[in-house]
Design a protein around this motif. Structure first.
Motif, mmCIF file in Angstrom:
data_model
loop_
_atom_site.group_PDB
_atom_site.id
_atom_site.type_symbol
_atom_site.label_atom_id
_atom_site.label_comp_id
_atom_site.label_asym_id
_atom_site.label_seq_id
_atom_site.Cartn_x
_atom_site.Cartn_y
_atom_site.Cartn_z
ATOM 1 N N LEU A 107 -26.148 57.746 16.037
ATOM 2 C CA LEU A 107 -25.609 56.542 15.257
ATOM 3 C C LEU A 107 -24.005 56.131 16.053
ATOM 4 O O LEU A 107 -23.974 55.359 16.380
ATOM 5 C CB LEU A 107 -24.862 56.879 13.959
ATOM 6 N N CYS A 145 -23.998 52.656 18.316
ATOM 7 C CA CYS A 145 -22.484 51.884 18.156
ATOM 8 C C CYS A 145 -21.662 51.820 19.199
ATOM 9 O O CYS A 145 -20.922 50.874 19.309
ATOM 10 C CB CYS A 145 -21.904 52.570 16.870
ATOM 11 N N SER A 146 -21.546 52.898 19.980
ATOM 12 C CA SER A 146 -20.748 52.601 21.110
ATOM 13 C C SER A 146 -21.321 51.715 22.448
ATOM 14 O O SER A 146 -20.538 51.029 22.816
ATOM 15 C CB SER A 146 -20.655 54.112 21.737
ATOM 16 N N TYR A 158 -23.392 49.276 21.608
ATOM 17 C CA TYR A 158 -23.484 48.098 21.150
ATOM 18 C C TYR A 158 -22.081 47.344 21.325
ATOM 19 O O TYR A 158 -21.806 46.185 21.755
ATOM 20 C CB TYR A 158 -23.708 47.752 19.624
ATOM 21 N N LEU A 159 -21.223 47.959 20.919
ATOM 22 C CA LEU A 159 -19.564 47.507 21.032
ATOM 23 C C LEU A 159 -19.138 47.314 22.255
ATOM 24 O O LEU A 159 -18.505 46.475 22.622
ATOM 25 C CB LEU A 159 -18.568 48.562 19.871
ATOM 26 N N LEU A 177 -25.973 47.486 10.263
ATOM 27 C CA LEU A 177 -25.138 47.873 11.468
ATOM 28 C C LEU A 177 -24.974 46.744 12.521
ATOM 29 O O LEU A 177 -24.080 46.523 12.989
ATOM 30 C CB LEU A 177 -26.136 49.045 11.850
ATOM 31 N N LEU A 196 -21.582 45.552 13.800
ATOM 32 C CA LEU A 196 -21.188 45.794 15.223
ATOM 33 C C LEU A 196 -20.951 44.249 15.815
ATOM 34 O O LEU A 196 -20.121 44.107 16.865
ATOM 35 C CB LEU A 196 -22.095 46.728 15.712
#
Length: 268
Positions: free
Chosen positions: A76, A80-81, A83-84, A113, A117
Motif C-alpha cells: 500500500l 501510494c508513493s 501514484y503521488l 484509492l 490519490l
C-alpha cells in the motif's frame, strides 16, 4: 532560477525515496516456481519494474498480489508513493496505475484509492506549481494559458461546474489543468472537489478494467456474458454523469473555442 533549483531538489528527494522503497523490500519476497518434469522447484526473487504494456501490467499485478498477502502495508505504501510521485510532478499516464489499483486491491478499494490519490496528488501538483512554476507555465504555454484564463473569466459564476466539465470532457489534459489552475487563481477548495468528483468516471473505468483483466486467463473469458455485462455496466456508469454535466454545460457554460486548434491532446 531559485524556484527551479528548489523544485529539482524536491524531485530528487522524492525519486530517491521511491527508489529506496522499490529496492529495499522487507523479508519474505521469495516464492516457489513450479518445476517441470524431472526438475526441482526453484526460488524466484520478486523484482519491481513499471509496466509498459498490458502483459507486463498483469505480471506486476500478480506479483504484488502475492506479496500483499505477507506485506499489505508495504504494498500500500509503495503504490501510494508511486501514484503521488506521478501526480505531484505532472507525469502523464495514470491509466496504468489505476488499472494496477483495480488488479491489486479489487474494484472498490482500488477505486477509493485511485480517487483519493488522484485528488491529493493533483493538489500537491497545484501547490508545487503555485510555489515554483507560475512564471514558467505562462512562459512555455502563453496561448493555452490565455485561452483558459478567458474561459475561466467567462464562467466565473459557474466556476465549479466549468472545472467539472473540463475533467469529464478533457479539452486539456489533467496534468496541464493541475499546473495551470494556480495561474488562473482558482480557489483551492473548488480545485480539490472538482478533481475528486470530476475524475470518478475515468478512475472507475480504469480501475474496473484492471480488476477484470486480472481475472481473465484466456480470450474466451473476454467474450463471456459475465465480462461483457461488466463492461456494459462500466460504460453506462461512466457515461451517465458525463451526460448530466454536458447537458448543464450546454445551457450554462461557455466552452466554445476550446477545441480544434486550441485543443491539447489528451494525456492522462
Amino acid at each position: 532560477m531559485r524556484s527551479l533549483a528548489g523544485l529539482g531538489a524536491l524531485v530528487a528527494a522524492a525519486s530517491f525515496f521511491l527508489y529506496l522503497l522499490s529496492t529495499h523490500l522487507p523479508p519474505g519476497t521469495k516464492h516457489l516456481q513450479p518445476a517441470s518434469e524431472g526438475e526441482e522447484e526453484t526460488v524466484e526473487e520478486y523484482s519491481l519494474k513499471f509496466p509498459s504494456d498490458l502483459d507486463s501490467l498483469r505480471e506486476l499485478a500478480e506479483m504484488l498480489k502475492l506479496y500483499k498477502r505477507e506485506h499489505y502495508s508495504y504494498v500500500l505504501l509503495l503504490f501510494c508513493s508511486a501514484y503521488l510521485y506521478k501526480q505531484s510532478f505532472a507525469i502523464p499516464g495514470s491509466s496504468f496505475l489505476n488499472m494496477l489499483a483495480g488488479a491489486i486491491f479489487g474494484p472498490w478499494e482500488g477505486l477509493v484509492l485511485a480517487c483519493l490519490l488522484t485528488t491529493v496528488g493533483s493538489t500537491f501538483c497545484f501547490l508545487l506549481s503555485s510555489a515554483f512554476g507560475k512564471q514558467h507555465v505562462v512562459h512555455f504555454f502563453p496561448d493555452k494559458v490565455a485561452l483558459l484564463q478567458r474561459k475561466v473569466e467567462e464562467n466565473r459564476s459557474s466556476l465549479f461546474f466549468f472545472l467539472l466539465f473540463l475533467r469529464f470532457f478533457p479539452m486539456t489534459p489533467n496534468w496541464f489543468l493541475n499546473i495551470t489552475c494556480p495561474v488562473l487563481n482558482i480557489p483551492m477548495p473548488i480545485f480539490f472537489f472538482s478533481v475528486l468528483i470530476g475524475l470518478i468516471p475515468y478512475n472507475f473505468i480504469c480501475v474496473r478494467t484492471g480488476s477484470i483483466l486480472s481475472e481473465i486467463s484466456s480470450l474466451d473469458d473476454i467474450f463471456s456474458w459475465t465480462t461483457l455485462a461488466q463492461l456494459l455496466a462500466i460504460a453506462l456508469m461512466a457515461l451517465l454523469p458525463g451526460a448530466v454535466i454536458k447537458r448543464y454545460g450546454e445551457a450554462h457554460l461557455r466552452v466554445d473555442g476550446m477545441d480544434g486548434e486550441d485543443q491539447i491532446r489528451k494525456e492522462r
